[in-house]
Motif scaffolding. Sequence first.
Motif, short mmCIF file in Angstrom:
data_model
loop_
_atom_site.label_atom_id
_atom_site.label_comp_id
_atom_site.label_asym_id
_atom_site.label_seq_id
_atom_site.Cartn_x
_atom_site.Cartn_y
_atom_site.Cartn_z
N LEU A 42 36.84 -44.56 46.20
CA LEU A 42 35.76 -45.37 47.15
C LEU A 42 34.06 -44.86 46.87
CD1 LEU A 42 35.78 -46.59 49.78
CD2 LEU A 42 35.66 -44.85 50.76
N THR A 46 31.01 -47.75 45.62
CA THR A 46 30.45 -47.55 46.88
C THR A 46 29.03 -47.29 45.89
OG1 THR A 46 31.29 -47.05 48.69
CG2 THR A 46 29.39 -46.67 48.65
N ALA A 50 25.81 -49.48 45.83
CA ALA A 50 24.68 -49.83 45.53
C ALA A 50 23.60 -49.78 44.41
CB ALA A 50 23.96 -48.12 46.33
N GLY A 100 31.93 -51.58 40.17
CA GLY A 100 32.04 -51.80 41.98
C GLY A 100 32.98 -52.51 42.47
N ILE A 104 36.65 -50.90 44.23
CA ILE A 104 36.83 -51.05 45.49
C ILE A 104 38.61 -52.22 45.24
CG2 ILE A 104 36.31 -52.14 47.33
CD1 ILE A 104 34.90 -49.54 46.38
N ASP A 154 37.13 -52.15 51.28
CA ASP A 154 35.98 -52.77 51.07
C ASP A 154 34.70 -53.33 52.31
OD1 ASP A 154 34.75 -55.00 49.57
OD2 ASP A 154 35.10 -56.52 50.83
N ILE A 156 33.55 -50.60 54.20
CA ILE A 156 32.52 -49.40 53.41
C ILE A 156 31.03 -49.45 52.90
CG2 ILE A 156 32.27 -47.62 53.39
CD1 ILE A 156 34.80 -46.48 54.97
N PRO A 157 31.52 -49.73 51.68
CA PRO A 157 30.42 -50.28 50.56
C PRO A 157 29.47 -51.54 50.83
CG PRO A 157 33.14 -49.84 50.13
CD PRO A 157 33.16 -50.37 50.86
N ARG A 158 29.66 -52.02 51.18
CA ARG A 158 29.12 -53.59 51.54
C ARG A 158 28.20 -52.50 52.56
NH1 ARG A 158 30.82 -58.28 49.72
NH2 ARG A 158 32.82 -58.29 48.75
N VAL A 160 27.22 -50.01 53.16
CA VAL A 160 26.47 -48.80 52.72
C VAL A 160 25.27 -49.84 51.63
CG1 VAL A 160 26.53 -46.67 50.80
CG2 VAL A 160 28.18 -47.34 52.85
N ALA A 161 26.00 -50.36 50.45
CA ALA A 161 25.18 -50.80 49.94
C ALA A 161 24.31 -51.61 50.58
CB ALA A 161 25.82 -51.98 49.00
#
Length: 594
Positions: A42, A46, A50, A100, A104, A154, A156-158, A160-161
């Motif tokens: 993750l 992430t 980013a 990335g 993920i 999915d 959380i990374p989106r 943050v990015a």
Amino acid sequence: MVRTSARGGGAANGRGGGAANGRGGGGAGILRRTVARNRGRLAIGTALLAVHQIAETLVPIAIGIIVGRAISTGDTRSLVASVAGLALLFLVLTVAWRLGARFIVFAMQREAHLLRVEVAGRILHPRGVRTDLRSGELLTVSTSDADREAWILDVIPRIVAALVAAVASAATLLVIDVPLGLAVLIGTPVILGLMQLAAPLITRRATAAQEATARASGTATDLVSGLRPLRGLGAERAAAARYRDASADALRSTLHAAKATGIFVGASVTVSALLAVGVAGVAGWFALQGRITIGELITVVGLSQFLIEPLGTLARMPGFLATARASADRLALVLDADPMVPAGSQSLPSRVTLELADVSYRSLRGLDLRAHPGELVGVLAHRPQDAEALAHLLSGHVAPDDHDGTVTVGGVRLAEIDLAQARGGVLVEPHNTDLFAGTVRSNVLAGSPDADHTEVRRALTASAAVDVVDAHPDGLDLPVTDRGASLSGGQRQRVALARALLSRAPVLVLHDPTTAVDAVTEQAIAEGISRMRHGVNGHEAPERAHTTVLITSSPALLSVADRVLVLDEGRVVGEGTHADLATADENYRKVVLR
């Protein structure tokens, strides 16, 4: 714990609220655990997403610089270098996205798999699980809910990015012009705050939709599994109407959830787009006033258009987050549920007398029943619910605190015996039993993999299933489809009985094992059970003495019993041999000698 032939630990009524196996925390706890055990992939995924968003942010900045420093000045060398740099930027953003996304997606699929296995393990655990979810609902939890809970990896990374992209864009605009940067820095949190106001509503709608879908799946599973009896009763229309109602309810709930999510996303995207257009419009006005250059204007317009994507992502994510949380809450109903029965720690006694003392459960009221080692006991229940309650109680799917009285094996409470030993010592063959997809051989050997051919043949003969094997060229390798659908009802029942007899369990409880066979076959089965379980002379050596309980109204089976107990109103109202009861008890004669 008593084992049920060819079945895993069952579920009983009542939702479990406690933590099981060190779990707990409900849906939020499951989401936290998902994030924790995938933190490596993750974090990498992430970070790469980013980087991709930062590179995306740099694209309009690079184009603005190329226009301002290369195209406006006519510097060919700068133009070539700028284009090469832009190509490298696109290479970075493409590679970062591919890698990335790979991290993920791998984490999501792995987590969904682990959840499916974990839920299946809890459902099939010999100790059972205390939940009121039906089979179809449990199927939905172990499949679609497991997949949707993994969406958190999915989401959380989106998020943050997208936040990284918004901050990078705002920082760039601050450098170009402070008011433009402040508009983004202030507008973005306002939009996010407004989105959070609607998040609880979306969560409730998503939860209701998933529960309604699970109920529809449960109804469909029940109808499919009971299709043959429904056809026999002519109840297909009533069953179809029931499913239509459940399906319509699921559709309404899904549409309500989709409507709330659609309005929310539409409003959020509109506000985000208005912010971007506003920033671009103000930048154009500043360019006319000479406050910013043409290159800076191109950068601002490009960033304004680009901002719509991350802000739109932030607008959509609460809906996905709500779905993941709702699925996590449903997973918690199984993963956090208490086990049905305790594990037990005592050893199974060598001589296993089965005794029920003053037992009250369902329709049973103060039942006293004793079956000695080496004894074949028949049980006639005038009320079907008494027979069902007795079989279910002995199956081990009932928690000790769900019934009154005591159930002991060899003088030891059933719940206190080591689970593995108890399952090896007491076997309940239910009235409705299932076969597995495979062959007759694999089904008969399911509980006794080390049995030799002679033992298998004896069990098939005792259960009158030998003709199923001998009548087909494949013999024991005769294919069997799921639930034994390729066999007739009588064949399926006899193969299941052979499996139970082959297990040679010290205590064997058979509930109506001959309802699908004719009278001649039934008589052969009765003699076969007596012969295989209790020897030619009706008994075996004490150290090998088996106890058999036949819950039935079959005269053939009751006639081979050493004694027969008669149940009515949940308690024993008569006792004797089949012959004595048939002579002296008119009610017994009416039920058995029909």
